[in-house]
Motif scaffolding. Structure first.
Motif, mmCIF file in Angstrom:
data_model
loop_
_atom_site.group_PDB
_atom_site.id
_atom_site.type_symbol
_atom_site.label_atom_id
_atom_site.label_comp_id
_atom_site.label_asym_id
_atom_site.label_seq_id
_atom_site.Cartn_x
_atom_site.Cartn_y
_atom_site.Cartn_z
ATOM 1 N N GLN A 1 0.948 -1.163 0.015
ATOM 2 C CA GLN A 1 -0.069 -0.107 -0.108
ATOM 3 C C GLN A 1 0.862 1.134 -0.026
ATOM 4 O OE1 GLN A 1 -3.302 -0.014 2.816
ATOM 5 N NE2 GLN A 1 -3.239 -2.067 3.051
ATOM 6 N N ASN A 2 1.802 1.379 0.763
ATOM 7 C CA ASN A 2 2.717 2.529 0.857
ATOM 8 C C ASN A 2 3.393 2.355 -0.443
ATOM 9 O OD1 ASN A 2 2.051 2.742 3.455
ATOM 10 N ND2 ASN A 2 4.045 1.816 4.571
ATOM 11 N N ALA A 3 4.077 1.579 -1.069
ATOM 12 C CA ALA A 3 4.765 1.680 -2.198
ATOM 13 C C ALA A 3 3.930 2.413 -3.223
ATOM 14 C CB ALA A 3 5.435 0.284 -2.602
ATOM 15 N N GLY A 4 2.693 2.051 -3.339
ATOM 16 C CA GLY A 4 1.902 2.426 -4.450
ATOM 17 C C GLY A 4 1.637 4.049 -4.551
ATOM 18 N N VAL A 5 1.994 4.845 -3.645
ATOM 19 C CA VAL A 5 1.726 6.311 -3.754
ATOM 20 C C VAL A 5 3.105 6.982 -4.050
ATOM 21 C CG1 VAL A 5 0.324 6.199 -1.561
ATOM 22 C CG2 VAL A 5 2.631 6.702 -1.323
ATOM 23 N N PHE A 6 4.330 6.277 -4.315
ATOM 24 C CA PHE A 6 5.175 7.252 -4.775
ATOM 25 C C PHE A 6 5.449 7.243 -6.057
ATOM 26 C CE2 PHE A 6 6.321 5.471 -0.434
ATOM 27 C CZ PHE A 6 6.870 6.945 -0.121
ATOM 28 N N ASP A 7 6.028 8.298 -6.671
ATOM 29 C CA ASP A 7 6.237 8.571 -7.965
ATOM 30 C C ASP A 7 7.629 8.041 -8.448
ATOM 31 O OD1 ASP A 7 3.847 9.621 -8.877
ATOM 32 O OD2 ASP A 7 4.776 11.796 -8.203
ATOM 33 N N GLY A 8 8.069 7.254 -9.296
ATOM 34 C CA GLY A 8 9.253 6.788 -9.567
ATOM 35 C C GLY A 8 9.340 5.651 -10.383
ATOM 36 N N PRO A 9 10.262 4.571 -10.102
ATOM 37 C CA PRO A 9 10.304 3.357 -11.015
ATOM 38 C C PRO A 9 9.062 2.490 -10.634
ATOM 39 C CG PRO A 9 11.869 3.275 -9.004
ATOM 40 C CD PRO A 9 11.415 4.556 -9.044
ATOM 41 N N LYS A 10 8.189 2.728 -9.630
ATOM 42 C CA LYS A 10 6.907 1.906 -8.965
ATOM 43 C C LYS A 10 7.394 0.696 -8.792
ATOM 44 C CE LYS A 10 3.695 3.793 -9.070
ATOM 45 N NZ LYS A 10 2.968 4.766 -8.185
ATOM 46 N N LEU A 11 8.260 0.355 -7.842
ATOM 47 C CA LEU A 11 8.744 -0.918 -7.608
ATOM 48 C C LEU A 11 8.459 -1.084 -6.017
ATOM 49 C CD1 LEU A 11 12.301 -0.671 -8.871
ATOM 50 C CD2 LEU A 11 10.353 -1.693 -10.047
ATOM 51 N N ILE A 12 8.347 -2.280 -5.463
ATOM 52 C CA ILE A 12 8.179 -2.667 -4.333
ATOM 53 C C ILE A 12 9.552 -3.789 -4.012
ATOM 54 C CG2 ILE A 12 6.497 -4.346 -4.509
ATOM 55 C CD1 ILE A 12 5.911 -3.662 -1.206
ATOM 56 N N ARG A 13 10.460 -3.588 -3.140
ATOM 57 C CA ARG A 13 11.560 -4.598 -3.149
ATOM 58 C C ARG A 13 11.586 -5.258 -1.759
ATOM 59 N NH1 ARG A 13 15.256 -4.236 1.162
ATOM 60 N NH2 ARG A 13 17.210 -4.832 0.582
ATOM 61 N N SER A 14 12.158 -6.539 -1.855
ATOM 62 C CA SER A 14 12.327 -7.072 -0.384
ATOM 63 C C SER A 14 13.818 -8.121 -0.607
ATOM 64 C CB SER A 14 11.234 -8.189 -0.052
ATOM 65 O OG SER A 14 11.330 -9.358 -0.770
ATOM 66 N N LEU A 15 13.924 -8.581 0.462
ATOM 67 C CA LEU A 15 15.157 -9.590 0.363
ATOM 68 C C LEU A 15 14.847 -10.738 -0.220
ATOM 69 C CD1 LEU A 15 16.949 -8.554 3.815
ATOM 70 C CD2 LEU A 15 17.611 -7.800 1.613
ATOM 71 N N ALA A 16 15.623 -11.694 -0.550
ATOM 72 C CA ALA A 16 15.276 -13.160 -0.873
ATOM 73 C C ALA A 16 15.321 -13.719 0.496
ATOM 74 C CB ALA A 16 16.117 -13.740 -1.940
ATOM 75 N N SER A 17 16.143 -13.597 1.380
ATOM 76 C CA SER A 17 16.462 -14.416 2.460
ATOM 77 C C SER A 17 16.743 -13.390 3.673
ATOM 78 C CB SER A 17 17.318 -15.646 2.618
ATOM 79 O OG SER A 17 18.656 -15.051 2.300
ATOM 80 N N LEU A 18 16.517 -13.818 4.909
ATOM 81 C CA LEU A 18 17.072 -12.991 6.126
ATOM 82 C C LEU A 18 17.013 -13.943 7.297
ATOM 83 C CD1 LEU A 18 18.021 -10.322 7.143
ATOM 84 C CD2 LEU A 18 15.615 -9.805 7.683
ATOM 85 N N ALA B 1 20.237 -15.777 9.391
ATOM 86 C CA ALA B 1 20.436 -15.033 10.632
ATOM 87 C C ALA B 1 20.425 -16.031 11.861
ATOM 88 C CB ALA B 1 19.618 -13.762 10.953
ATOM 89 N N SER B 2 19.508 -16.723 11.937
ATOM 90 C CA SER B 2 19.354 -17.770 13.052
ATOM 91 C C SER B 2 20.296 -18.913 12.949
ATOM 92 C CB SER B 2 17.851 -18.073 13.179
ATOM 93 O OG SER B 2 17.719 -18.969 12.038
#
Length: 309
Positions: free
Chosen positions: A119-136, A140-141
């Protein structure tokens, strides 16, 4: 950079000051189709994400001549209303924004974070992306873990496809950064991010970090193998983190990298992958974080990669 760090966003005094210190746009000397930006991750250890700090990052981007920034909101803590206010502020300042969460596909809180982040990502002007990591969390554990199991790989593929489909419905492109998992698997002993990309749908995009295969990744890739993969898969690449690794460690300031940064930039330019974000190993001192950013720009200028003051 104390003129920025101590300011309160939105004041008339700040606006006047920003105009006074505004610099020409930072440009790539040989790659005019590339856009230079930075990720706010560089500062988050000293300046946690908030409405105020996000506006300060936008002010900094404008004042220094950056074209865009990756707004890192690790757990999607910004509200939709705050994101809308930040987006309007960035538009006013002429800064493009791409939104990023800091969760791996298999993290227990990936889905609630992703759904709010979408929802947050959709409001921004730019490349129109949402990014995450593959793993974490799974790496880490477990300090001995080398890569994904077959079951983890299957789940990662399923979740990536589902996230990409949701992003597409929202008018966005989902991209995944190579991170702590190995870049490549080892036969059937363990699996890496390249194995995941080989199985996901074409809706899943890639965000390449130039240093992670040689530092953050649990098993480091060879330069030639990463170079060849980049060349063969650049058509699925949407932006990069321009980051340096030395002796297996991500660096606080840009410098030489096992896979040379100019080589990566040349390939991006040839393929019209426009967005380049400086990423640095974060420090928890605000003044030092800004100094590291400036030193990184100085390095890029000294190498003839970037021009502009």
């Amino acid at each position: 950079m104390s003129f920025l760090i101590g300011c309160s966003s939105g004041s008339q005094e700040q606006a006047t000051e920003a105009e006074a210190v505004s610099n020409p746009n930072l440009m790539f000397a040989d790659y005019e189709n590339l856009k230079l930006g930075f990720t706010t991750q560089n500062f988050l250890a000293a300046m946690p994400v908030s409405l105020e700090t996000s506006k300060q990052f936008i002010d900094y981007a404008e004042q220094q001549g950056y074209a865009w920034l990756e707004l890192r909101d690790p757990s999607a803590e910004l509200s939709l209303e705050e994101s809308q206010e930040i987006a309007a502020y960035a538009q006013e300042k002429g800064i493009e924004v791409s939104y990023a969460i800091q969760k791996g596909l298999l993290d227990e809180d990936f889905w609630p974070t992703f759904e709010k982040g979408l929802q947050n990502a959709g409001v921004f002007d730019g490349p129109k992306l949402i990014r995450s990591l593959a793993s974490l969390s799974e790496f880490a554990s477990d300090a001995a873990k080398q890569g994904w199991t077959p079951e983890e790989l299957n789940l990662a593929v399923q979740y990536a496809d589902s996230a990409a489909a949701l992003a597409k419905e929202a008018g966005l492109q989902y991209v995944i950064e190579n991170a702590g998992e190995p870049f490549f698997g080892n036969d059937n002993a363990y699996f890496g991010v390249a194995d995941m990309f080989a199985q996901v749908s074409e809706q899943v995009g890639w965000q390449f970090d130039t240093a992670n295969p040689f530092s953050v990744a649990r098993v480091h890739g060879t330069v030639d193998s990463v170079r060849n993969y980049l060349r063969e898969n650049v058509d699925n690449l949407f932006y990069i983190h321009l980051k340096s690794a030395e002796n297996g460690q991500a660096q606080e300031v840009l410098g030489e990298n096992p896979l040379p940064l100019p080589e990566v930039l040349q390939l991006l330019s040839e393929q019209s992958v426009s967005y380049v974000a400086i990423e640095l190993q974060a420090v928890d001192n605000k003044e030092q974080a800004f100094a590291n950013q400036e030193q990184s720009l100085d390095y890029l200028r000294a190498q003839g990669i970037v021009k502009g003051s």
